[in-house]
Structures are given as C-alpha cells and as structure tokens.
Design a protein around this motif. Structure first.
Motif, mmCIF file in Angstrom:
data_model
loop_
_atom_site.group_PDB
_atom_site.id
_atom_site.type_symbol
_atom_site.label_atom_id
_atom_site.label_comp_id
_atom_site.label_asym_id
_atom_site.label_seq_id
_atom_site.Cartn_x
_atom_site.Cartn_y
_atom_site.Cartn_z
ATOM 1 N N ILE A 32 44.671 35.123 -0.135
ATOM 2 C CA ILE A 32 44.174 33.976 -0.902
ATOM 3 C C ILE A 32 43.285 34.530 -1.999
ATOM 4 C CG2 ILE A 32 42.436 32.143 -0.799
ATOM 5 C CD1 ILE A 32 43.531 31.409 1.976
ATOM 6 N N TYR A 33 43.476 34.014 -3.218
ATOM 7 C CA TYR A 33 42.496 34.272 -4.277
ATOM 8 C C TYR A 33 41.862 32.938 -4.629
ATOM 9 C CZ TYR A 33 40.553 34.719 -8.933
ATOM 10 O OH TYR A 33 39.703 34.630 -10.004
ATOM 11 N N ASP A 34 40.530 32.856 -4.538
ATOM 12 C CA ASP A 34 39.840 31.610 -4.875
ATOM 13 C C ASP A 34 38.496 31.956 -5.513
ATOM 14 O OD1 ASP A 34 40.250 28.447 -3.665
ATOM 15 O OD2 ASP A 34 38.318 28.989 -4.561
ATOM 16 N N VAL A 35 38.126 31.192 -6.559
ATOM 17 C CA VAL A 35 36.861 31.473 -7.256
ATOM 18 C C VAL A 35 35.650 31.010 -6.448
ATOM 19 C CG1 VAL A 35 37.784 31.491 -9.613
ATOM 20 C CG2 VAL A 35 37.100 29.307 -8.569
ATOM 21 N N SER A 36 35.856 30.184 -5.433
ATOM 22 C CA SER A 36 34.722 29.717 -4.631
ATOM 23 C C SER A 36 34.375 30.753 -3.568
ATOM 24 C CB SER A 36 35.062 28.376 -3.961
ATOM 25 O OG SER A 36 34.072 28.088 -2.983
#
Ligand code: NAD
Length: 396
Positions: A32-36
C-alpha cells in the motif's frame, strides 16, 4: 525490483484498504502507498483506520502471513506489476470536480513507475480522466498499460461485495484489458468488459441512478407528509406483492461521500445540463431543513433541547463524510435552544455525548442515522424518525 503483485495507491482509504486486503487474502503479495502516515502506521500495526465489518480479521491474517505492507514512501509504487489507484476524488466547495486529482497524485510517484507495469484506475473519475492518464503515461516514455476498473462496493459491505459483485474492466488495449481482467479474476469470475469511456459513465450512472431514486422517495415522502399521511404506510402498501414497485426506497437523509459528488460530477460533465440530477440534490440536501421546518410547526424549538441520534451518513457506519446529520445539527443549533449529538460508532467528533445523556437531557429526539441501537429506544420523548428505524411510521 518487483517483489509484490499489487500496489494500491490510496490503499489506506475506505475502498483502497478493503481491496488491498481482498487481494492479499486471495494470495497476492500486496503493498500500500498512502500519504496518510497515521493510517499507514495503523494498518501496519493491525488496526483498521475505520470500521469495516469483516476487515479486522483479514488484516490480522494477511499481516501475520507477510502478504501486506503499507508505506508512506512513494518508492513502493515501483515494487509491483499492478499499480491500482484509489485516491479520493471529491468535488470542491463550489461543486466542481477536479479532473487533475488523479494525474496530480500520480505526478507525486511518477518517478517510480517503470516499463511493464499496468496502471489500474479504480477511483470514480471525471469522464476523460482515463484518456488523460494514458497521455500522461505516454509522456513519461514508459511502456505501461492503463485500465479503468471502477469500485462499486458499498461501505460496510466491502469484504463480501468485493467477491460477489461483477467487476467492470476497461482498457484501450486488448493486452491492458486482459491483464486487468486476470488480476480481478482473483476476486470474482464475473467480469464485464467495456471501453474506458463506457466504464467511466457506467460508474457515474450507477451512483446517480441510486441518488435520484432516493430523491424520488424523499420528494414523495414530503408530499405525503404535508398532507398528514405516513409515506412509509403508503410505500409498503403499494409495494406489497407488486413486483414493479419493489425498488422504491424508503425516505431518509441520502448522503455520504459518493452519491452527491458523483451526481455533481456528471452534471459538470454534461455542461451543467442535468435537471434531474440537480433536482435530486435539492430534494436530498433539503431534507434536514424540511424536517426542522415541520418540527418548528409542532414544537417551540427555541426553548427546547434537541438530541440528534446518529451522526454517521448511514446506519451501522462510523463515516461522517457529507453526513446530513451535520447539516441538521447546524440548522438546529440556529433554531433550537440547545442541541446534543450522539453516535455509537463515530470516533472523530469530540462533541458527541453518550446516548443516555442525550435521552435524559433532550426534550425532542431526531434520528440522524438509522443505527440498530435506536430500534428500541427507552424514552417517552417525541422522536422524529424519517428512516422508520423504530417502526412507528415517518410522519413528522
Ligand atoms: N467510499 C465508498 O463507498 C466508495 C465506493 C465506491 C467508489 N468510491 C470511490 O473510491 C475513491 C476513494 O474513495 P474513499 O472513500 O476510499 O476515499 P478515502 O478518502 O477514504 O481514501 C483515499 C485514500 O487515499 C489517500 N491519498 C490521498 N491522496 C493520495 C496520494 N496523492 N497518494 C497516495 N495516497 C493518497 C488518503 O490518505 C486516503 O487514505 C473515490 O474516487 C470514491 O468516489 C468510494
């Protein structure tokens, strides 16, 4: 180096995370890539950042088996053959869609894309965004297939619907379509092949259809209610053993992060010529004001404490995005002496108080979200229940 099967950009979100979990549970190695960073930390420690029935145990399982890892580092986008994009695509405060939301998000990790990958858009996009992304990818000089495979689950049912709903698959190229179809056949055998432009509209039409149906029921509710008639009695009566009326929804505060904004996306796409869509918005978004206007006729609101039960946008959910309970609260804060709010699921609102306190201190109760907890309320206070969660009718 490729060591994952799938990377989900925006994979800590309400639809990205269930999808990542579903792929991992079907044996894929998922990143998963997520900015949060907070959501990434929660996922890696086995905590769901939001409630989704059935997801907790899958998260624990796939983490323990080493098939899921979340990261806030965009470099992870280079680690998998399949790159699925599920970031949010909201309309702004003037109801304008942002056609650049997806290209902008991809811009942040473009340096990590590489030849041989397939980029699968899964957010609900403004029509034409798939073609825009194809152009963007071509401009990078990379050999990457692009597909658009929209998500159609409903929050709260993700962990079953991901395996049950037919999956719409679209790509400009045969190879892109075949690769995306192969990936989603890990979840379901039912694949529907459309062109990207057909699929973009198919997703918007799905949500708009539902939003207009809710608005129709709400308009009919108002019509009956104005004459002192209980819409729910009428609806049940007309639908009884009558097949062509089985899909008439009950009245309610039709809201949430998708239906309204996708109706506005489709309106903008059609140069704002969408009378039905705009009418649906006016009816659905007008429900809190209508309910309060009716209550004003019966009660001296200015000298009363009103309790709102349920602040999520729908029953059983902890999601308050675009919830009409908050519009109701704003109107009542202006008109009533005092307003109290409660919700058994919502964790992000510090102003909520326990149900018992609301029941004890309020003179009047309004059901904001039809949580099961409100089915059998122990109260002698009047209850305005447009959802009929109490089964006592919807007359207000
Ligand atoms: N919520 C639903 O029930 C539902 C159902 C079907 C389709 N959709 C569509 O799916 C999409 C996502 O909706 P959602 O409700 O999951 O939104 P969300 O806000 O819950 O999730 C989006 C996630 O993307 C992350 N993110 C934002 N910008 C990013 C970036 N540049 N790079 C990496 N991560 C980024 C956010 O931190 C968040 O975790 C929308 O297009 C929505 O219309 C939603």
């Amino acid at each position: 180096m490729v060591d994952r099967d799938v990377v989900v950009i925006g994979g800590c979100g309400h639809v990205g995370l269930p999808l990542a979990l579903a792929f991992a549970d079907r044996g894929a190695n998922v990143a998963i890539y997520d900015v949060s960073e907070a959501a990434v930390a929660a996922v890696n420690s086995g905590q769901m950042p939001f409630a989704e029935p059935g997801a907790d145990e899958v998260l624990q399982r796939v983490l323990a088996e080493g098939r899921l890892h979340a990261s806030a580092d965009p470099a992870v986008v280079g680690s998998a053959e399949h790159v699925v994009v599920v970031i949010g695509t909201p309309v702004d405060e003037h109801l304008n869609p942002d056609q650049n939301a997806i290209p902008k998000a991809l811009g942040g990790c473009a340096g990590y894309l590489r030849d041989g990958q397939i980029l699968i858009l899964r957010s609900t996009v403004f029509p034409g965004v798939t073609a825009l992304v194809e152009k963007m990818v071509a401009g990078l000089g990379l050999q990457i297939d692009v597909a658009f495979c929209p998500e159609r689950i409903a929050e709260g049912k993700a962990m079953t619907e991901l395996f049950e709903l037919p999956q719409i698959v679209s790509s400009r190229t045969q190879a892109g379509g075949d690769r995306a179809a192969k990936l989603f056949s890990r979840l379901t055998d039912q694949l529907v092949r459309l062109s990207p432009e057909e699929a973009e509209l198919a997703k918007l039409f799905t949500n708009v259809w539902r939003y207009i149906k809710f608005a129709t029921a709400n308009q009919l509710y108002i019509m009956a209610n104005e004459r002192g008639l209980d819409f729910e009695r009428i609806r049940r009566g007309l639908a009884q053993d009558y097949p062509r009326a089985q899909d008439m929804p009950a009245a309610g505060f039709a809201a949430g992060p998708c239906l309204f904004k996708d109706t506005m996306q489709l309106a903008a796409y059609n140069n704002n010529n969408f009378a039905l869509g705009h009418s649906a918005m006016a009816v659905n978004e007008g429900m809190p004001l209508y309910v309060v206007s009716r209550l004003e006729q019966r009660f001296d609101l200015a000298n009363m404490t009103v309790g709102i039960l349920g602040m999520a946008f729908k029953g059983g959910s902890d999601d308050i995005r675009s919830s009409l309970s908050y519009k109701l609260k704003r109107i009542l804060t202006f008109k009533a002496g005092h307003v109290l709010t409660t919700d058994p699921y919502v964790t992000v609102d510090p102003n909520l108080v326990p149900l018992d306190e609301v029941l004890a201190k309020s003179d009047l109760l309004v059901i904001g979200a039809p949580h099961d907890e409100y089915r059998n309320l122990n109260t002698d206070k009047p209850v305005a229940d447009v959802w009929n969660i109490q089964g006592l009718g919807v007359l207000i």
